[in-house]
Design an enzyme around this catalytic site. Structure first.
Site, short mmCIF file in Angstrom:
data_model
loop_
_atom_site.label_atom_id
_atom_site.label_comp_id
_atom_site.label_asym_id
_atom_site.label_seq_id
_atom_site.Cartn_x
_atom_site.Cartn_y
_atom_site.Cartn_z
N ARG A 125 0.91 -1.23 0.03
CA ARG A 125 0.06 -0.11 -0.18
C ARG A 125 0.90 1.25 -0.13
O ARG A 125 1.94 1.22 0.95
CB ARG A 125 -0.62 -0.07 1.35
CG ARG A 125 -2.11 -0.81 1.41
CD ARG A 125 -2.94 -0.25 2.20
NE ARG A 125 -2.44 -0.11 3.63
CZ ARG A 125 -3.24 0.27 4.68
NH1 ARG A 125 -4.55 0.62 4.33
NH2 ARG A 125 -2.66 0.82 5.63
N ASP A 144 5.23 -6.07 9.30
CA ASP A 144 6.26 -5.86 10.25
C ASP A 144 6.35 -6.62 11.29
O ASP A 144 7.31 -6.97 11.79
CB ASP A 144 6.10 -4.19 10.72
CG ASP A 144 6.72 -3.21 9.50
OD1 ASP A 144 7.40 -3.83 8.85
OD2 ASP A 144 6.28 -2.05 9.30
N ASP A 184 0.99 -3.13 12.15
CA ASP A 184 1.41 -3.44 10.55
C ASP A 184 1.68 -5.19 10.60
O ASP A 184 2.52 -5.36 11.23
CB ASP A 184 2.65 -2.70 10.43
CG ASP A 184 2.70 -2.88 8.80
OD1 ASP A 184 3.31 -4.04 8.39
OD2 ASP A 184 3.12 -1.92 7.86
N THR A 240 -1.43 7.54 -0.58
CA THR A 240 -2.64 7.41 -1.05
C THR A 240 -3.48 6.32 -0.57
O THR A 240 -4.64 5.99 -0.81
CB THR A 240 -2.20 7.23 -2.78
OG1 THR A 240 -1.71 5.98 -2.86
CG2 THR A 240 -1.55 8.17 -3.21
C1 PRP Z 1 -0.85 -4.68 4.40
C2 PRP Z 1 -1.69 -5.98 4.60
C3 PRP Z 1 -2.92 -6.05 3.28
C4 PRP Z 1 -2.90 -4.41 2.98
C5 PRP Z 1 -4.16 -4.14 3.55
O1 PRP Z 1 -0.08 -5.01 3.74
O2 PRP Z 1 -0.82 -7.14 4.73
O3 PRP Z 1 -1.94 -6.42 2.30
O4 PRP Z 1 -1.88 -3.68 3.97
O5 PRP Z 1 -4.51 -2.73 3.31
P1 PRP Z 1 -5.61 -2.41 2.37
O6 PRP Z 1 -6.59 -3.28 2.64
O7 PRP Z 1 -5.96 -0.95 2.69
O8 PRP Z 1 -5.22 -2.61 0.96
P2 PRP Z 1 1.34 -3.64 3.58
O9 PRP Z 1 0.86 -2.83 2.21
O10 PRP Z 1 1.47 -2.91 4.75
O11 PRP Z 1 2.25 -4.37 2.62
P3 PRP Z 1 3.32 -5.59 3.34
O12 PRP Z 1 2.60 -6.87 3.76
O13 PRP Z 1 4.56 -5.66 2.45
O14 PRP Z 1 3.84 -4.82 4.81
N1 URA Z 2 -2.26 -3.09 6.96
C1 URA Z 2 -1.94 -3.43 8.20
O1 URA Z 2 -0.68 -4.51 8.11
N2 URA Z 2 -2.37 -3.33 9.26
C2 URA Z 2 -3.21 -2.49 9.35
O2 URA Z 2 -4.22 -2.14 10.28
C3 URA Z 2 -3.97 -2.04 7.77
C4 URA Z 2 -3.18 -2.47 7.04
#
Ligand code: PRP
Ligand code: URA
Length: 210
Positions: A105, A204, A201, A109
């Protein structure tokens, strides 16, 4: 179940989700428990896998016994955090194929950015289970589902451990044909698109990157 959305209320699932919500839950425990929750959810999610009768011989006699039918399952994690759920599902269906959809994400945005996608060739013949611990705005799940549909998948399920009502609304409106499974539907998103009360997150916390 409400429409095509199932929120699990099994005490083991609820308890384990509470463990990983705690900010003092460390990376090792977080990763382990995410896997355990995926297994418990997977057990229910896969209850409609088709079976067929196959002849075998027990030590006593020939018997027709039920076995999972034909091409089975493809597990498709949304990278990175979805990776944490894969082994938990594979512990139930070790022969499943695994595809990957790389998506992050944009922090400003909140729009998903795709960076890597690779699915099994015969995806059109498999039940596709897309997994991501977090369904927040729904942008990442929507993009992953669109991609998997474009590659020919016909039967798709989506599983997240924590979901926001906003994400559920987006997916049910855009993909009424898909079954959605959540460990918990939380209260709301904050102004930065994070789920409340949530668990922070997920990527993370699984990989210890913050
Ligand atoms: C997180 C999570 C989802 C997304 C959800 O990933 O694992 O994929 O956010 O958010 P949304 O419903 O608003 O799209 P992130 O973008 O943090 O990536 P990562 O798993 O690589 O940390
Ligand atoms: N992605 C995450 O990992 N946590 C949240 O709460 C939202 C999006």
């Amino acid at each position: 179940m409400k429409g095509n959305v199932t929120e699990f209320t099994h005490p083991l699932i609820m308890h384990k989700i509470s463990l990983i919500r705690d900010k003092n839950c460390g990376t090792r425990e977080f990763r382990t428990v995410i896997g355990e929750i995926a297994t418990l959810m997977g057990y229910e999610i896969l209850r409609d896998l088709e079976t067929e009768l196959v002849e075998i011989e027990t030590p006593m006699e020939k018997a027709m016994v039920p076995m999972i039918k034909g091409k089975k399952l493809a597990v498709v994690p949304i990278l990175r955090a979805g990776l944490g759920m894969v082994d938990g599902i594979l512990s139930l269906v070790p022969t499943a194929k695994v595809g990957h959809v790389g998506m992050y994400r944009d922090e400003e945005t909140l729009q998903p950015k795709e960076y890597y996608c690779k699915l099994p060739e015969d995806i059109d013949q498999r039940l596709v289970l897309i997994v991501d611990p977090m369904l927040a705005t729904g942008g990442s799940a929507d993009a992953a589902i669109e991609f998997v549909k474009k590659q020919g998948a016909k039967q798709i399920k989506f599983a997240s451990i924590i979901a926001a009502p906003e994400g559920i609304k987006m997916l049910t409106e855009k993909h009424p044909d898909i079954q959605i499974y959540c460990g918990s539907i939380d209260r709301q998103l904050n102004e930065n698109g994070y789920i409340l009360p949530g668990l922070g997150d997920a990527g993370d916390r699984i990989f210890g990157t913050k």
